[in-house]
Scaffold this motif. Structure first.
Motif, short mmCIF file in Angstrom:
data_model
loop_
_atom_site.label_atom_id
_atom_site.label_comp_id
_atom_site.label_asym_id
_atom_site.label_seq_id
_atom_site.Cartn_x
_atom_site.Cartn_y
_atom_site.Cartn_z
N THR A 1 5.98 10.28 -11.62
CA THR A 1 6.81 9.70 -11.27
C THR A 1 6.06 8.16 -10.75
N VAL A 2 6.87 7.14 -11.21
CA VAL A 2 6.52 5.87 -10.74
C VAL A 2 7.59 5.21 -9.82
N LEU A 3 7.47 5.20 -8.58
CA LEU A 3 8.52 4.52 -7.79
C LEU A 3 7.92 3.24 -7.17
N ALA A 4 8.74 2.25 -7.86
CA ALA A 4 8.32 0.77 -8.00
C ALA A 4 9.15 -0.24 -6.60
N ASP A 5 8.65 -1.17 -6.36
CA ASP A 5 9.47 -2.03 -5.31
C ASP A 5 9.63 -1.44 -3.94
N ALA A 6 8.55 -0.66 -3.50
CA ALA A 6 8.52 0.12 -2.33
C ALA A 6 8.14 -0.84 -1.08
N ALA B 1 -6.42 -1.47 -14.57
CA ALA B 1 -6.15 -0.87 -13.31
C ALA B 1 -5.15 0.26 -13.67
N ALA B 2 -4.04 -0.05 -14.27
CA ALA B 2 -3.11 1.00 -14.45
C ALA B 2 -3.64 2.62 -15.09
N GLU B 3 -4.60 2.35 -15.77
CA GLU B 3 -5.33 3.44 -16.35
C GLU B 3 -6.00 4.26 -15.23
N GLY B 4 -6.67 3.24 -14.71
CA GLY B 4 -7.37 4.11 -13.56
C GLY B 4 -6.49 4.79 -12.45
N ALA B 5 -5.45 3.83 -12.37
CA ALA B 5 -4.33 4.42 -11.20
C ALA B 5 -3.61 5.65 -11.56
N ALA B 6 -3.39 5.85 -13.01
CA ALA B 6 -2.95 6.87 -13.47
C ALA B 6 -3.74 8.24 -13.00
N PHE C 1 1.53 -4.53 -13.94
CA PHE C 1 0.76 -3.42 -13.38
C PHE C 1 1.95 -2.06 -13.61
N VAL C 2 3.09 -2.33 -12.91
CA VAL C 2 4.14 -1.35 -13.04
C VAL C 2 4.54 -0.95 -14.24
N GLU C 3 4.83 -1.98 -15.13
CA GLU C 3 5.03 -1.75 -16.51
C GLU C 3 4.05 -0.93 -17.02
N ALA C 4 2.61 -1.20 -17.10
CA ALA C 4 1.57 -0.28 -17.69
C ALA C 4 1.43 0.90 -17.19
N LEU C 5 1.74 1.01 -15.83
CA LEU C 5 1.47 2.49 -15.09
C LEU C 5 2.61 3.13 -15.58
N SER C 6 3.68 2.93 -15.48
CA SER C 6 4.94 3.46 -15.95
C SER C 6 4.97 4.05 -17.39
N SER D 1 -1.74 7.74 -4.02
CA SER D 1 -0.27 7.87 -3.63
C SER D 1 0.46 6.38 -3.35
N ARG D 2 -0.26 5.63 -2.86
CA ARG D 2 0.44 4.19 -2.51
C ARG D 2 -0.63 3.23 -3.10
N PHE D 3 -0.08 2.49 -4.15
CA PHE D 3 -0.51 1.59 -4.72
C PHE D 3 -0.19 0.22 -4.37
N LEU D 4 -0.83 -0.58 -3.63
CA LEU D 4 -0.86 -1.85 -3.01
C LEU D 4 -1.25 -2.82 -4.28
N VAL D 5 -0.23 -3.57 -4.72
CA VAL D 5 -0.61 -4.39 -6.03
C VAL D 5 -0.33 -5.75 -5.79
N GLN D 6 -1.30 -6.77 -5.86
CA GLN D 6 -0.95 -8.38 -5.53
C GLN D 6 -0.02 -8.70 -6.58
N ARG D 7 0.72 -9.66 -5.87
CA ARG D 7 1.92 -10.23 -6.71
C ARG D 7 1.69 -10.40 -8.03
N GLY D 8 0.63 -11.43 -8.36
CA GLY D 8 0.41 -12.08 -9.46
C GLY D 8 0.41 -11.01 -10.95
#
Length: 504
Positions: free
Chosen positions: A376-381, A273-278, A305-310, A293-300
């Protein structure tokens, strides 16, 4: 500094004189955003020159051959245009990359598809059928479609040639004449394209180009002889165009802003998913109305995901867009770069975590005057933050956690825009279900930003009205006439009958 990049010819925006030879023109420097160097100057056309272009297009429509050609002949012209564009693709790739800063690999992939739009609309034209309508009584009722007249096409800086081709091919196929106003920052491939079409046999006056800024666009949009405006740009520009065209009941198709939600469920591999998100977030340096521009990611899978996208964002190669190894180029201008950096700072002030990027990259001296921003990846928004609500138009991915499906859909729809959306899941039923519930003109499942000439492109809410591409766009460049023919042998004598018939 001037790079002196030539066009295919020396015509100015209206195709009459070289801009620098006419003292009445105000010249505008066209800048390579990768270096800050001036490529060349192009005229800022005056209101009188816009009027001149519209007059020429009106004359070509009212007395020229284009609208009166047999459909098969006009279709052959469009096929010749496609072949001619294909023959000049390398020139167009290089010119557009230098003009808008998009990496050459992306530009080549995009512009190599431009001929498809001309071939597709040629096919629609060649196979067009007029409808015969059902009805009672001795009547044959059918419809005929006619071109609207002079149409204005206003295009943006981010995809100047592809977006132009999308509308222009349909407008020409249906027999209209056209005045094009490209972005004042990226007019070069538009001017080159018109040269190519003229060399391939486009009749005089059928397509003209006017160049310049807001004043030129307003003059074109408000012109009483413009039957339709197709505009791709910001929401406020679209609102102004809608008001101006409404005054004379002209048509408008507007593809406007977006804040595309990408919903990522926890049944999918977060790395996949992160590769597609990039791609969704960073292609064209995020300067796309459907950019993820806004990635809504399930908590599980949120943290993974944040680590892979970053990691993916940090590995993207930033550099000169003309080099084939470059994966991310500059933003279009210093103004846009500064806007993006301000929004990143606003996000930090509101509590986001910068997981990757966030600033200006360290680049070689020759690119030091370019308009670059790190991926840029802005997490925990949260959805209340400015960066999660406003269109950034830069390489910035904002990541927001969600819990369940209903939560995700509500968050996806919690925005004034409705252009595009994405869903990533391995549950095919969920993919269809969520795509159906999201309010957006286009939804991709397990992919992003895929398009074909046959796919209608456009949004809802403040993302615009109408559709580009597809049968819908082709039809909207025409008006419908209904013809009712009485086929009965007897005469019509309403008042002479003792028992009047049915009055419809």
């Amino acid at each position: 500094m001037n790079e002196n990049t030539p066009l295919l010819g020396d015509a100015d925006a209206t195709g009459t004189t070289t801009a620098s030879d006419d003292a009445a023109h105000r010249d505008r420097a066209i800048v390579n955003p990768a270096t800050g160097a001036v490529i060349r100057t192009v005229a800022d056309n005056t209101a009188a020159e816009v009027d001149e272009a519209v007059r020429a297009a009106k004359a070509a429509f009212e007395s020229g051959p284009w609208p009166r050609m047999p459909r098969s002949e006009r279709a052959r012209h469009l096929l010749r245009f496609a072949d001619a564009i294909e023959a000049h693709t390398e020139t167009l790739f290089q010119l557009e990359t230098r003009n808008n800063g998009r990496p050459i690999t992306e530009t080549r992939a995009q512009l190599s598809r431009v001929p498809e739009w001309f071939r597709y609309n040629a096919g629609l034209l060649a196979t067009q059928r007029d409808a015969v309508l059902p009805g009672d009584g001795p009547y044959l009722t059918y419809q005929r479609r006619s071109p609207l007249g002079v149409c204005g096409i206003i295009t943006p800086f981010n995809h100047p040639l592809l977006i132009l081709a999308r509308s222009l091919s349909a407008a020409l196929a249906t027999g209209n004449t056209v005045v094009v106003k490209p972005s004042e920052m990226t007019p070069l491939t538009t001017l080159a394209l018109v040269d190519i079409l003229r060399e391939a046999g486009l009749p005089e006056g059928v397509v003209s180009v006017v160049t310049g800024g807001r004043e030129v666009g307003e003059r074109l949009t408000g012109h009483p002889d413009i039957a339709k405006i197709t505009l791709t740009g910001g929401t406020e520009a679209g609102r102004a165009a809608a008001v101006a065209t409404a005054a004379r009941f002209a048509r408008v198709t507007a593809e406007l802003g977006g804040k595309t939600p990408i919903v990522v469920f926890d049944d999918i591999d977060p790395v996949v998913a992160a590769e597609g998100a990039a791609f969704a977030a960073f292609v064209a340096a995020g300067q796309s109305c459907v950019a993820g521009s806004r990635f809504l990611v399930q908590r599980g899978i949120y943290d993974a995901f944040v680590e892979a996208l970053s990691a993916r964002a940090s590995a993207i190669r930033i550099g000169d867009p003309v080099r084939p190894e470059t994966q991310l180029g500059p933003l279009i201008s210093g103004v846009q770069r500064d806007k993006v950096l301000r929004l990143i700072s606003t996000g930090i002030e509101e509590g986001v975590r910068v997981a990757a990027g966030g600033g200006i990259p360290d680049l070689p001296a020759e690119l030091g005057s370019g308009y670059y921003v790190q991926p840029t990846v802005l997490a925990d928004a949260t959805m209340s933050m400015t960066v999660a609500r406003e269109e950034i138009f830069g390489p910035v991915a904002v990541v927001v956690p969600f819990d369940g499906e209903d939560d995700a859909v509500a968050m996806a729809n919690d925005n004034r825009f409705g252009l595009g959306a994405g869903v990533w899941t391995r549950d095919i039923a969920r993919g269809h279900r969520v795509a159906d519930r999201i309010t957006a003109g286009m939804v991709w499942v397990n992919d992003h930003h895929r398009l074909e000439p046959s796919l209608p492109w456009g949004g809802v809410k403040e993302s615009g009205t109408g559709r580009d591409a597809g049968q819908e766009s082709f039809d909207d460049f025409t008006w419908v006439k209904t013809v009712v023919v009485r086929t009965a042998a007897d005469d019509v004598d309403w008042y002479g009958h003792a028992e009047p018939g049915r009055l419809n």
